[in-house]
Enzyme design. Structure first.
Site, mmCIF file in Angstrom:
data_model
loop_
_atom_site.group_PDB
_atom_site.id
_atom_site.type_symbol
_atom_site.label_atom_id
_atom_site.label_comp_id
_atom_site.label_asym_id
_atom_site.label_seq_id
_atom_site.Cartn_x
_atom_site.Cartn_y
_atom_site.Cartn_z
ATOM 1 N N LYS A 37 7.237 -3.556 -1.152
ATOM 2 C CA LYS A 37 6.020 -4.206 -1.665
ATOM 3 C C LYS A 37 4.786 -3.662 -0.949
ATOM 4 O O LYS A 37 4.915 -3.015 0.101
ATOM 5 C CB LYS A 37 6.140 -5.715 -1.447
ATOM 6 C CG LYS A 37 6.285 -6.109 0.020
ATOM 7 C CD LYS A 37 6.781 -7.532 0.180
ATOM 8 C CE LYS A 37 6.932 -7.879 1.660
ATOM 9 N NZ LYS A 37 7.610 -9.161 1.853
ATOM 10 N N ARG A 135 7.839 -22.222 1.795
ATOM 11 C CA ARG A 135 7.024 -21.395 0.894
ATOM 12 C C ARG A 135 7.662 -21.494 -0.480
ATOM 13 O O ARG A 135 7.771 -22.591 -1.015
ATOM 14 C CB ARG A 135 6.961 -19.966 1.450
ATOM 15 C CG ARG A 135 5.848 -19.122 0.895
ATOM 16 C CD ARG A 135 5.753 -17.761 1.557
ATOM 17 N NE ARG A 135 6.917 -16.907 1.305
ATOM 18 C CZ ARG A 135 7.054 -15.664 1.759
ATOM 19 N NH1 ARG A 135 6.112 -15.110 2.492
ATOM 20 N NH2 ARG A 135 8.121 -14.955 1.476
ATOM 21 N N HIS A 164 14.759 -17.147 2.417
ATOM 22 C CA HIS A 164 13.948 -16.338 3.321
ATOM 23 C C HIS A 164 13.792 -17.093 4.634
ATOM 24 O O HIS A 164 13.645 -18.314 4.641
ATOM 25 C CB HIS A 164 12.583 -16.067 2.676
ATOM 26 C CG HIS A 164 11.797 -14.968 3.333
ATOM 27 N ND1 HIS A 164 12.345 -13.752 3.668
ATOM 28 C CD2 HIS A 164 10.492 -14.896 3.713
ATOM 29 C CE1 HIS A 164 11.410 -12.982 4.221
ATOM 30 N NE2 HIS A 164 10.286 -13.659 4.256
ATOM 31 N N ARG A 220 17.794 -7.307 3.219
ATOM 32 C CA ARG A 220 16.485 -7.114 2.564
ATOM 33 C C ARG A 220 15.415 -6.673 3.551
ATOM 34 O O ARG A 220 14.398 -7.320 3.718
ATOM 35 C CB ARG A 220 16.076 -8.474 1.993
ATOM 36 C CG ARG A 220 16.031 -8.572 0.527
ATOM 37 C CD ARG A 220 15.650 -9.950 0.012
ATOM 38 N NE ARG A 220 14.994 -10.855 0.888
ATOM 39 C CZ ARG A 220 15.433 -12.084 1.205
ATOM 40 N NH1 ARG A 220 16.536 -12.545 0.691
ATOM 41 N NH2 ARG A 220 14.748 -12.842 2.020
ATOM 42 N N TYR A 264 -24.699 1.547 14.711
ATOM 43 C CA TYR A 264 -25.413 0.347 14.272
ATOM 44 C C TYR A 264 -25.525 -0.683 15.399
ATOM 45 O O TYR A 264 -24.557 -0.956 16.104
ATOM 46 C CB TYR A 264 -24.677 -0.308 13.110
ATOM 47 C CG TYR A 264 -24.711 0.490 11.828
ATOM 48 C CD1 TYR A 264 -25.925 0.797 11.202
ATOM 49 C CD2 TYR A 264 -23.531 0.929 11.247
ATOM 50 C CE1 TYR A 264 -25.952 1.522 10.015
ATOM 51 C CE2 TYR A 264 -23.550 1.649 10.059
ATOM 52 C CZ TYR A 264 -24.763 1.953 9.452
ATOM 53 O OH TYR A 264 -24.780 2.663 8.286
ATOM 54 N N CYS A 309 -18.354 2.140 11.939
ATOM 55 C CA CYS A 309 -19.071 2.154 10.658
ATOM 56 C C CYS A 309 -18.056 2.145 9.505
ATOM 57 O O CYS A 309 -16.854 2.118 9.730
ATOM 58 C CB CYS A 309 -19.941 3.398 10.546
ATOM 59 S SG CYS A 309 -21.025 3.688 11.957
ATOM 60 N N MET A 310 -18.556 2.205 8.288
ATOM 61 C CA MET A 310 -17.655 2.179 7.138
ATOM 62 C C MET A 310 -16.767 3.427 7.076
ATOM 63 O O MET A 310 -15.566 3.328 6.828
ATOM 64 C CB MET A 310 -18.470 2.061 5.844
ATOM 65 C CG MET A 310 -17.598 1.831 4.622
ATOM 66 S SD MET A 310 -18.540 1.775 3.083
ATOM 67 C CE MET A 310 -19.425 0.243 3.228
ATOM 68 N N ASP A 311 -17.352 4.588 7.325
ATOM 69 C CA ASP A 311 -16.623 5.847 7.138
ATOM 70 C C ASP A 311 -16.511 6.698 8.398
ATOM 71 O O ASP A 311 -15.881 7.743 8.377
ATOM 72 C CB ASP A 311 -17.329 6.700 6.069
ATOM 73 C CG ASP A 311 -17.679 5.874 4.858
ATOM 74 O OD1 ASP A 311 -16.749 5.366 4.223
ATOM 75 O OD2 ASP A 311 -18.887 5.707 4.572
HETATM 76 C C1 LIG Z 1 8.569 -9.031 2.799
HETATM 77 C C2 LIG Z 1 9.887 -9.641 2.595
HETATM 78 C C3 LIG Z 1 11.035 -9.115 3.200
HETATM 79 C C4 LIG Z 1 10.986 -8.001 4.228
HETATM 80 O O1 LIG Z 1 10.600 -8.540 5.480
HETATM 81 P P1 LIG Z 1 10.522 -7.629 6.798
HETATM 82 O O2 LIG Z 1 10.175 -8.590 7.874
HETATM 83 O O3 LIG Z 1 9.452 -6.628 6.561
HETATM 84 O O4 LIG Z 1 11.856 -7.008 6.975
HETATM 85 C C5 LIG Z 1 12.256 -9.659 2.843
HETATM 86 N N1 LIG Z 1 12.333 -10.677 1.966
HETATM 87 C C6 LIG Z 1 11.245 -11.231 1.388
HETATM 88 C C7 LIG Z 1 11.406 -12.365 0.449
HETATM 89 C C8 LIG Z 1 9.993 -10.751 1.695
HETATM 90 O O5 LIG Z 1 8.924 -11.303 1.133
#
Ligand SMILES: *Cc1c(COP(=O)(O)O)cnc(C)c1O
Length: 371
Positions: A37, A135, A164, A220, A264, A309-311
């Site tokens: 992601k 969550r 999770h 995961r 700045y 700065c920005m850049d």
């Molecule tokens: C982001 C996420 C992960 C991965 O977590 P890490 O700490 O980066 O290994 C696994 N499961 C879910 C649901 C997540 O949102």
């Protein structure tokens, strides 16, 4: 070299990604869902997913449907799970692209079921349970009834269940074991009713490494894929390699006279005649606008002075007389035996390495090594 044409860029070593995926498979003895992601934590969604797939990852996990669609259009063949919310009106895209969705809300599930009924193929779903994260997720007590309903839906195919973990990156905390127990009881409760989802998963990177019980039939990991530590208390084994370096160039060097303001707000004044360099990195690239950043040049650590700065921002170069326009400057990564890690930058910024790499701007070219 390709990167001679850039003044600020990211290098991603795809061999490190493949290696880290293999380490995760070897350590956990389970199939891996590479969590990609947020543009693969800033590393580049498509290239990282291709590398993960090449290394044997069987799943890619994303947060949004649009990320999943990008992967399918890029030719990614492995299973893809959207871990977050998908609006019901978009399930046809999920069906067409063979993307699995997460269900955690009965009302949304009913909308999916009604819409999917009209399709020839069944929408594959994973039901998410809240075992303590607070969550997304249904409560485990709702599991049996909900899964029975789900099995009866002609448009839906229950492909998995998951949860999770809130504190797996603090291995000494009891929370994770409590969450695993709750999840385990759910699995057994479902089994008593003959409900056996094919895929069961719970472990992010920290859990995959520190809580073997949480591995179930699929892990995961996100952060570990990139070779970054889940936390200070849940570090990676030494065999993992960070994949990302962030580099820029010195684009100007001047000797400013004593008492000269820099950047700045003139929040820095030269205390004597000083060599001040400018690098092509600013807050629009993801560099935090704080006063104590630093960088590597000629394998030396030098302070960034004055307001970012920005850049651009400025380096104090008195310790590096040989510094010249065009020189490579490292913000994250190595020069010879000196390095700046994403973890170190995170500490300086009062955040976590995840936020540092996710915050690297889209405008930075990503250059892939060992493709
Ligand atoms: C982001 C996420 C992960 C991965 O977590 P890490 O700490 O980066 O290994 C696994 N499961 C879910 C649901 C997540 O949102």
């Amino acid at each position: 070299m390709e990167f001679d044409i850039y003044s600020n860029w990211i290098e991603i070593d795809l061999e490190a990604i493949r290696h880290n995926i293999k380490e995760l498979q070897y350590i956990t003895k389970q199939p891996v869902m590479a969590v990609v992601k947020a543009n693969a934590y800033g590393h580049g969604l498509i290239e990282v997913s291709q590398a993960a797939e090449a290394a044997g990852a069987t799943w890619c996990g994303v947060a949004r449907l649009e990320e999943a669609v990008v992967l399918r259009h890029a030719g990614i063949r492995c299973r893809i799970l959207v871990l977050g919310f998908t609006p019901p009106r978009r399930i046809m895209e999920a069906l067409e692209e063979d993307i699995s969705l997460t269900i955690y809300d009965p009302e949304v599930a009913h909308a999916y079921a009604a819409l999917a009924q009209e399709s020839k193929t069944r929408l594959r779903v994973h039901v998410k349970f809240d075992t303590g994260m607070g969550r997304l997720g249904m409560y485990p007590e709702e599991g049996v009834e909900f899964l029975q309903w789900l099995y009866a839906q002609p448009g839906l195919e229950l492909e998995g269940i998951f949860t999770h973990l809130a504190r797996a990156d603090e291995p000494d905390e009891p929370t994770t074991d409590q969450q695993i127990d709750r999840f385990q009881r759910l699995i057994e409760g479902l089994r008593a009713y003959g409900l056996r989802p094919p895929w069961v998963h719970a472990a992010n990177s920290a859990a995959a490494l520190y809580f073997p019980k949480a591995r179930y039939g699929l892990v995961r990991p996100g952060i570990a894929v990139y070779g970054l530590h889940p936390s200070e208390k849940a570090t990676l084994p030494l065999r993992f390699h960070p994949a990302l370096s962030w580099k820029t160039r010195l684009i100007s060097v001047k000797t400013l006279p004593q008492g000269h303001g820099v950047s700045y707000g003139h929040r820095y004044y030269t205390s004597q005649s000083e060599r001040i360099g400018v690098i092509a990195a600013g807050y629009a690239d993801g560099l935090r606008r704080i006063s104590n950043n630093f960088a590597l040049i000629h394998a030396k650590r030098v302070p960034i002075v004055g307001t970012v700065c920005m850049d651009q921002c400025m380096l104090q170069l008195d310790e590096v007389p040989e510094a010249a326009v065009g020189d490579e400057v490292v913000l994250i990564g190595k020069q010879d035996d000196v390095s700046i890690t994403a973890e170190e930058v995170a500490k300086l910024w009062g955040t976590i390495n995840y936020e540092v790499v996710c915050g690297l701007a889209k405008r930075l070219p990503r250059i892939y090594l060992n493709k």
